[in-house]
Design a protein around this motif. Structure first.
Motif, PDB file in Angstrom:
ATOM      1  N   GLU A  63      16.837   4.254  44.734  1.00  0.00           N
ATOM      2  CA  GLU A  63      16.760   5.194  43.621  1.00  0.00           C
ATOM      3  C   GLU A  63      16.273   4.506  42.357  1.00  0.00           C
ATOM      4  O   GLU A  63      16.505   3.320  42.142  1.00  0.00           O
ATOM      5  N   GLU A  64      15.601   5.285  41.520  1.00  0.00           N
ATOM      6  CA  GLU A  64      15.097   4.761  40.255  1.00  0.00           C
ATOM      7  C   GLU A  64      16.258   4.499  39.286  1.00  0.00           C
ATOM      8  O   GLU A  64      17.273   5.199  39.323  1.00  0.00           O
ATOM      9  N   ILE A  65      16.081   3.552  38.411  1.00  0.00           N
ATOM     10  CA  ILE A  65      17.067   3.257  37.374  1.00  0.00           C
ATOM     11  C   ILE A  65      16.925   4.293  36.261  1.00  0.00           C
ATOM     12  O   ILE A  65      15.812   4.640  35.852  1.00  0.00           O
ATOM     13  N   ASP A  66      18.041   4.819  35.790  1.00  0.00           N
ATOM     14  CA  ASP A  66      18.040   5.823  34.722  1.00  0.00           C
ATOM     15  C   ASP A  66      18.905   5.321  33.570  1.00  0.00           C
ATOM     16  O   ASP A  66      20.119   5.439  33.603  1.00  0.00           O
ATOM     17  N   ASN A  68      19.458   6.561  30.839  1.00  0.00           N
ATOM     18  CA  ASN A  68      20.096   7.666  30.130  1.00  0.00           C
ATOM     19  C   ASN A  68      20.995   8.481  31.042  1.00  0.00           C
ATOM     20  O   ASN A  68      21.270   9.641  30.777  1.00  0.00           O
ATOM     21  N   LEU A  69      21.484   7.857  32.095  1.00  0.00           N
ATOM     22  CA  LEU A  69      22.317   8.535  33.072  1.00  0.00           C
ATOM     23  C   LEU A  69      23.567   9.119  32.413  1.00  0.00           C
ATOM     24  O   LEU A  69      24.274   8.422  31.681  1.00  0.00           O
ATOM     25  N   ALA A  70      23.803  10.384  32.656  1.00  0.00           N
ATOM     26  CA  ALA A  70      24.997  11.037  32.104  1.00  0.00           C
ATOM     27  C   ALA A  70      26.231  10.560  32.880  1.00  0.00           C
ATOM     28  O   ALA A  70      26.195  10.451  34.103  1.00  0.00           O
ATOM     29  N   LEU A  71      27.311  10.298  32.164  1.00  0.00           N
ATOM     30  CA  LEU A  71      28.541   9.870  32.805  1.00  0.00           C
ATOM     31  C   LEU A  71      29.336  11.051  33.322  1.00  0.00           C
ATOM     32  O   LEU A  71      30.215  10.911  34.143  1.00  0.00           O
ATOM     33  N   ALA A  72      29.067  12.232  32.806  1.00  0.00           N
ATOM     34  CA  ALA A  72      29.767  13.439  33.235  1.00  0.00           C
ATOM     35  C   ALA A  72      28.796  14.611  33.141  1.00  0.00           C
ATOM     36  O   ALA A  72      27.810  14.560  32.418  1.00  0.00           O
ATOM     37  N   LYS A  73      29.111  15.658  33.891  1.00  0.00           N
ATOM     38  CA  LYS A  73      28.265  16.849  33.848  1.00  0.00           C
ATOM     39  C   LYS A  73      28.965  17.966  33.115  1.00  0.00           C
ATOM     40  O   LYS A  73      30.101  18.065  32.999  1.00  0.00           O
TER      41      LYS A  73
END
Length: 73
Positions: A63-66, A68-73
């Motif tokens: 998988e690509e590195i993000d 800005n990955l959200a820790l919660a939805k």
């Protein structure tokens, strides 16, 4: 004007020295925390990963590195 530095990189003595000197030359105020307060974010990343694992999230190594990955939805 005020310049600050934080995070794990701010423990670097040479960085602190050069930032302080550059700020003094340019007329900026420079503040930095004591080194023992300048931790990196490894513990936060490990905690976030733990929460995601507990919630059943899995990812492939492809998988690509993000950043800005959200820790919660």
């Amino acid at each position: 004007d005020l310049v600050t530095v934080s995070g794990g990189v701010s423990c670097n003595e040479e960085l602190r020295k050069q930032l302080g000197e550059a700020c003094a030359r340019e007329g900026f105020e420079f503040k930095n925390a004591e080194p023992w307060l300048c931790t990196d974010n490894a513990a936060m990343i490990a905690f976030a990963a733990s929460l995601r694992l507990q919630n059943g999230f899995q990812s492939d190594l492809t998988e690509e590195i993000d950043p800005n990955l959200a820790l919660a939805k």
